[in-house]
Each structure stands twice: as structure tokens, then as C-alpha cells.
Design an enzyme around this catalytic site. Structure first.
Site, PDB file in Angstrom:
ATOM      1  N   CYS A  74       0.887  -1.293  -0.046  1.00  0.00           N
ATOM      2  CA  CYS A  74      -0.121   0.012   0.210  1.00  0.00           C
ATOM      3  C   CYS A  74       0.863   1.343   0.061  1.00  0.00           C
ATOM      4  O   CYS A  74       0.324   2.136  -0.695  1.00  0.00           O
ATOM      5  CB  CYS A  74      -0.776  -0.009   1.239  1.00  0.00           C
ATOM      6  SG  CYS A  74      -0.388  -0.364   2.587  1.00  0.00           S
ATOM      7  N   HIS A 244      -1.003   0.270   7.791  1.00  0.00           N
ATOM      8  CA  HIS A 244      -1.819   0.336   6.630  1.00  0.00           C
ATOM      9  C   HIS A 244      -1.588   1.748   6.134  1.00  0.00           C
ATOM     10  O   HIS A 244      -1.772   2.667   7.127  1.00  0.00           O
ATOM     11  CB  HIS A 244      -3.399  -0.163   6.550  1.00  0.00           C
ATOM     12  CG  HIS A 244      -3.823  -0.324   5.106  1.00  0.00           C
ATOM     13  ND1 HIS A 244      -3.291  -0.872   4.191  1.00  0.00           N
ATOM     14  CD2 HIS A 244      -5.015   0.497   4.522  1.00  0.00           C
ATOM     15  CE1 HIS A 244      -4.166  -0.744   3.047  1.00  0.00           C
ATOM     16  NE2 HIS A 244      -5.221  -0.183   3.374  1.00  0.00           N
ATOM     17  N   ASN A 269      -8.605   4.474  -0.054  1.00  0.00           N
ATOM     18  CA  ASN A 269      -8.116   3.105   0.476  1.00  0.00           C
ATOM     19  C   ASN A 269      -7.415   2.480  -0.697  1.00  0.00           C
ATOM     20  O   ASN A 269      -8.261   2.270  -1.711  1.00  0.00           O
ATOM     21  CB  ASN A 269      -9.265   2.173   1.187  1.00  0.00           C
ATOM     22  CG  ASN A 269      -8.915   1.003   1.603  1.00  0.00           C
ATOM     23  OD1 ASN A 269      -7.282   0.781   1.594  1.00  0.00           O
ATOM     24  ND2 ASN A 269      -9.591  -0.041   1.900  1.00  0.00           N
TER      25      ASN A 269
END
Length: 667
Positions: A74, A244, A269
Site C-alpha cells: 500500500c 496500512h 483506500n
């Protein structure tokens, strides 16, 4: 590093990259992450085998947004989101006009560029992508027919050695790798500075980061790369686990029906799906406090994977925010503090060497031996200094090889704890010890285990001494000093050559010298072999010389060697040389033959060394620090000759001395 693609196949045969083959070894390095279970389950397909009409990049930016797959990268995808809205940066990473599917020039290869340790590095890949059941298993775009993210991810994986090496990382590192600029990581804590310090600790041991006020970035929010990350499970985002990162797409003040204001942030996201269950989710109670038309307008802006939350929720859910500096089309960075263009930039390389230039922090008495850099400010202006350290690689000759440690290991095993301090110097001559006992005029305040630390300040005209340091004395690493400024600046380094103690002698001031001059060049791919850190070192030019038996000297002959590179002062290579004893009957040199060195390699026009050598045959091997750095150079070897004084008439003596001087100058 430029990948050797090899000779293109004839006809329609498509390129297959032998350096990053389509097998499990390119995906899994040690199997310590969940993707280790993919061994034996992957198929490798080209985009035209996955869909009917593949495209590299679409006209719709929402379709181009990255979407995370099974790989925990990510942090890298947040940097990719920044490229979507900055075409000039995207074209630097992904050069335009590459032949795509359906083009007669298409041969199955794509080229990408990443900024690595001060240089743009080219990476060429084939377009075979890892799939499970004919679908991409790693990152892709929101549109399943767009492949720029999947190909860029593969190139980045090749650069690091495998896809698994991309599991977990820092957004700031990825932003710098794809922009060549700067990125800062800030704390979202409640205090102005988060620290963990005991009373007995030195200030250099403080661990902390400054707190960011989002409103300082309001004028630049559409130009910055902004992401937020959490290091623990999120209460509001039920699907979000530890570590994250998400992208901050924007924010704005919204007036409520009661007349007050609330700051709302739009977050994306990388998973490409909504995971938020807070006050401002779709149908959430927060929208009841906002005018109905405003509520509908704000919610209509949301793309797949995006959601709104207010500042209070933002600070409670996320712990860090990373801000990448904006870049103009001309390539100039913009300050995230003032918005000013930083039109001037400089960079110099250096290294901390144990026993020579690894002096440690200001706690250590050896701090003054650290590398030193001179910064001259011609006018008042804003300055951003960066100290960028190189990671430890298993093979320094091949950057694409796997690092000694992966990204899941503690930072102190991957990086040294580093800091940057700066003092203003009023005079050219000064007492270094006294200066270093004074507080610096600017510093990063603490040593941190980060790849890069950044120091922002506003300077008045004058001279400044900049000292980069590791926390522990003797800690070794290569580093890069970068300076970005709004007004003209100059950056130079103070370099010293390390002489081998057993062979170094003071240079005599009397006697005569026999000098020999050699002209040479380092040619890329042939005679530019680099330093002794590289196996190609002995490809550098060799220059033989002989020291004759001289009965007048019992301790050996003094030899003075000078290496001069023929490059402008603004574009110097770091240079040095080694002296080897040539063994009888042998033509090859080895480390056992080394008798003297002028190292570390220095960014300067000339480096010199004086040695006392016994009779025999020798060879000088001059080199740049990195291989394939082309340049012409001159090497001089001067041997001191002890001659008896010849009595002669003064007039004749003067004539002889004049002719000798002219002869030496002409040669």
C-alpha cells in the site's frame, strides 16, 4: 543501472526478461510473508491474454487509480496515486510513446525509471504479469483493462529483487523513488513534539517527529503527495489492520446548519473499496448537520474506495502523515512550508568510514572527524537540506539484487541512526573544537533510523558548516547530501585522503625529482571499473613505474603520485588510486600486492599521496568510486633523486636550472 535487454527477437517474437524471469523466484524471496503460499499456483500472462483491449494509461484519472491486490505494498501505491495527478512526473517514471499492444512496434517490453541514490535508474521488463486463474493477483488499476500500475509494480519489484521485497515499507521512500524529490513524515499526535527521553539522555537521543497542522498545506494540497498511515488496528475502519497506508485526496472546511465549521478529509483506500464506518459514512449521522445540497455534492465526489471523515476522527484513526514536496513542470520543488519555488539544487556524495570519518554523535569526542560540507548562501533565502543514506545491499555491483535485510526487519538493521547539524562560520579560519561546542544554528535535533532526514531553515548570507553524522561512532554507510534553495547557494565538501600509515612519509622540500606523466581515460563498459568494492576494479587503467636501487638511501625512495581528473568543478567524479607491487613473473594484480592507497574517493580535481618505496616494480590503478563513470585524467609519478652537488659557475648553474624547469613544465 541499465538492464541489458539483449537483441530483440525477429518478427513478432516477444521479449522475455532473463534477469527477472516469470517464475516463483521473482515473486517469493524467503517465503516469510503470506504470498509464500502462491508458490506453484501462479501463471504469467501478458495484458492481451488477460483482456481484449488493454491500455497502458486511460484518459479518466479515476480508472487509472491503483488498486491493491494480495501484496502488502500500500505504501508504494500511495506514491502511484500521486503520479496520476502529475503528468510530468508520470512521464519521467514511465517514458511516453512506448509501443503498446496493437502497435506494430510492440515487442513485449516496457521501460521505467526510478530515482535511486542520486541518479535516475532505468529498468526494463517484459509484460508477463503474475496471475491466479487468469486474473492479476497483485496491484492493478480501478479499470481492469488498464495496466500501468501492474507494470510499474513489476519494475519496482525487479529493482528490489522480488515482489515479496515490496511487502511493507515507507510511503516517503516510495514517493522519493518515483519523483526524485523530497518527502517528510509527520506525527498526528496531540503534542507539538513526540519524544521519548530520559533526563540523563543527550538531546541527540531524542526520538520524535514534529506535529503537522494541515492548514499550513491548504494552498498546496492539490499539488502535494499526501498519505496517512496507521500502526495499529483501526476502530472505525474495521477491515484495516496494522501498518496500512491510505491516500489523502483532499479536504475542506464545511459549514454546518448551526453556523459552525467542520474540517472534512477525503481518504482513498488502496484496496479500492470502502472500509469506513464512522460518522461521515454514506447515511452516517454527520451528514444530518450539513445542508442537504452540500451533503449530496460532497458525497457525489467519492470514487471507489473513498470516504469522508472529520479532523477529530482523522487524528484518532491515523498516527502519521507523509507529505511529498510538489514539483513544477520545470522540475523545481516547491516548499511545503511557504509554497516558494526552490529553484536551486546541489548534491554531493559522502561516506562514513570506520577509523576515519565515522565520528558518531555530538556525545562522542570524535564527532569532529565526521565528513564536513560547506554551504555558502549568497542571498537570504529558504533552504531545505536532505541527508540520504544508502541501504545495505548484498552485492553493491548489482542494485537489483536483494538487500541484506528486507523491509520487515527492524529499521536499525537496515539503516544507521542519522542526523544533520549546521553552524554558521564567520571567518575562513576558525577553531573547530570551539565551534562544535556551541549550539548549532539549525539541526534535525535527533538521530533517527530513517533512510532520509530533512532540515528546513531560512538562512542569511554567509558561510555554514554542515556535518552529517551517525549516532554510533564507527558506524559505516554511504550517503548523499542534497540542498534545495530559493536563492543561489553553493555546496562543497572538505575531503582528505587517507594514507596508509606504514607507507606515508612527509614530503621532502629539497632535492630533485624525476617526473613521469601518463594520460589516461575511464571508458564506460571498458576501463571504468570503479573502486575496490567492485569486482571490475582491475579493469581500470594500469600505469607501471620502477623504483631503482639507490645506495644513497637505505630506507627507500620517496615517490609522489598525483591524479588529476579533466572535468569541470561542477561535475566531478569521486576519484582515488591504489599502488600495487608487481610480482616477478606475474602480470595480474591482487589485493595482496597493495602497498599504498589514496582513499576515500574524493569529489575534487586532484588527489595526491607520498610514499617511501623499496626498489622494485609497481603499478598505479586510478579509479572513480562507481564503475562506468567516464572521464579523462592525468597521472604523474615523481621520484625523488639524490644527486651530488655539482660545482659550476653561477651563470651556468642558473642556465641549467632554467632549462630543467622549462623542460619539466613542457612535459
Amino acid at each position: 543501472m541499465k538492464d541489458q535487454v539483449g537483441v530483440e527477437c525477429e518478427g513478432k517474437d516477444l521479449f522475455e526478461d532473463p534477469a527477472f524471469p516469470s517464475d516463483d523466484a521473482s515473486v517469493v524471496s524467503d517465503g516469510s510473508t503470506p504470498i509464500g503460499g502462491l508458490r506453484g499456483a501462479l501463471t504469467w500472462l501478458r495484458p492481451q491474454e488477460i483482456c481484449e483491449a488493454p491500455a497502458l494509461f486511460p484518459g479518466d484519472t479515476n480508472s487509472a487509480q491503483p488498486k491493491q491486490g494480495l501484496l502488502g505494498d500500500c505504501w508504494f501505491l500511495c506514491a502511484c496515486s500521486f503520479l496520476v495527478k502529475n503528468k510530468h512526473l508520470l512521464e519521467k517514471v514511465m517514458p511516453p510513446d512506448q509501443p503498446q499492444w496493437g502497435d506494430s512496434r510492440y515487442r513485449g517490453s516496457f521501460q521505467f525509471c526510478f530515482w535511486q541514490q542520486g541518479l535516475w535508474t532505468e529498468v526494463v521488463i517484459d509484460d508477463r504479469l503474475p496471475c491466479v486463474q487468469a486474473s492479476l493477483c497483485f496491484s492493478q488499476c480501478q479499470s481492469p483493462t488498464v495496466f500501468w500500475v501492474a507494470l510499474l509494480e513489476k519494475a519496482y519489484a525487479k529493482l528490489h529483487g522480488s515482489y515479496e521485497q515490496l511487502w511493507a515499507g515507507q510511503v516517503s521512500e516510495a514517493v522519493v523513488d518515483v519523483t526524485g524529490g523530497l518527502a517528510e513524515r509527520w506525527s498526528l499526535g496531540d503534542s507539538g513534539l513526540e519524544v521519548e527521553q530520559r533526563p540523563e539522555q543527550d538531546s541527540d537521543q531524542v526520538r520524535g517527529r514534529r506535529r503537522l497542522d494541515l492548514r499550513h498545506l491548504s494552498s498546496l494540497k492539490d499539488q502535494c503527495a499526501i498519505s496517512c498511515s496507521t500502526h495499529r488496528g483501526s476502530e472505525g475502519a474495521a477491515e484495516v489492520g496494522q501498518y496500512h497506508a491510505m491516500t489523502v485526496m483532499g479536504w475542506q472546511d464545511v459549514r454546518t446548519v448551526s453556523g459552525s465549521k467542520v474540517l472534512l478529509l477525503r481518504i482513498r483506500n488502496p484496496w479500492g473499496r470502502s472500509c469506513w464506518g464512522g460518522t461521515w459514512t454514506q447515511g452516517g449521522v454527520g451528514w444530518e448537520s450539513v445542508d442537504h445540497s452540500s451533503s449530496l455534492e460532497l458525497q457525489s465526489r467519492l470514487a471507489d474506495g473513498e470516504f469522508w471523515l472529520d479532523e477529530t476522527e482523522f487524528r484518532s484513526q491515523f498516527e502519521d502523515i507523509t507529505v511529498g514536496y510538489p514539483s513544477s513542470v520545470e522540475g523545481h520543488l516547491k516548499s511545503i512550508y511557504t509554497g516558494n519555488l526552490l529553484r536551486h539544487r546541489h548534491q554531493l556524495a559522502g561516506r562514513w568510514t570506520k577509523g576515519h570519518s565515522a565520528g558518531g554523535s555530538r556525545n562522542s569526542s570524535s564527532y569532529g572527524s565526521n565528513p564536513k560540507f560547506w554551504l555558502k548562501a549568497c542571498d537570504s533565502g529558504e533552504v531545505v537540506l536532505s541527508l540520504f543514506q544508502h541501504r545495505k545491499w548484498s552485492d553493491t555491483e548489482k542494485r537489483s539484487q536483494s538487500p541484506l535485510t528486507d523491509r520487515r526487519t527492524p529499521k536499525h538493521e537496515r539503516y544507521q541512526a542519522i542526523a544533520l547539524h549546521m553552524w554558521q562560520v564567520e571567518k575562513k579560519r576558525f577553531n573547530l573544537s570551539r565551534l562544535l561546542n556551541k549550539p548549532p544554528c539549525a539541526s534535525t535535533n535527533c538521530h533517527v533510523y530513517e533512510r532520509e532526514v530533512i532540515l528546513w531553515c531560512e538562512l542569511e548570507p554567509g558561510n555554514y558548516l554542515v556535518i552529517p553524522s551517525t549516532y554510533q561512532p564507527g558506524a559505516e554507510a554511504l550517503f548523499l547530501i542534497r540542498v534545495f534553495s530559493s536563492s543561489p547557494m553553493s555546496l562543497s565538501s572538505e575531503h582528505k585522503c587517507t594514507k596508509t600509515p606504514r607507507t606515508f612519509v612527509p614530503l621532502p622540500t629539497d632535492g630533485q625529482w624525476d617526473s613521469t606523466y601518463f594520460q589516461g581515460s575511464w571508458a564506460e563498459g571498458r576501463t571504468a571499473g570503479g573502486s575496490r568494492n567492485f569486482r571490475s576494479h582491475f579493469q581500470n587503467p594500469h600505469f607501471p613505474f620502477t623504483v631503482c636501487d639507490d645506495s644513497a638511501t637505505s630506507s627507500g625512495t620517496v615517490v609522489r603520485i598525483n591524479l588529476h581528473q579533466k572535468r569541470p568543478e561542477t561535475d566531478l567524479h569521486p576519484i582515488g588510486f591504489h599502488v600495487y607491487k608487481v610480482q616477478s613473473g606475474r602480470t595480474l594484480l591482487s589485493d595482496q600486492d597493495l602497498v599504498g592507497s589514496c582513499v576515500p574517493h574524493c569529489y575534487t580535481q586532484d588527489v595526491s599521496l607520498a610514499l617511501r618505496l623499496p626498489p622494485g616494480s609497481y603499478s598505479v590503478v586510478p579509479s572513480t568510486y562507481q564503475p562506468d563513470c567516464p572521464a579523462d585524467f592525468t597521472l604523474s609519478v615523481a621520484r625523488r633523486v639524490a644527486r651530488k652537488v655539482v660545482k659550476s659557475q653561477e651563470r651556468l648553474g642558473r642556465t641549467i636550472q632554467e632549462i630543467c624547469h622549462i623542460s619539466v613544465m613542457q612535459s
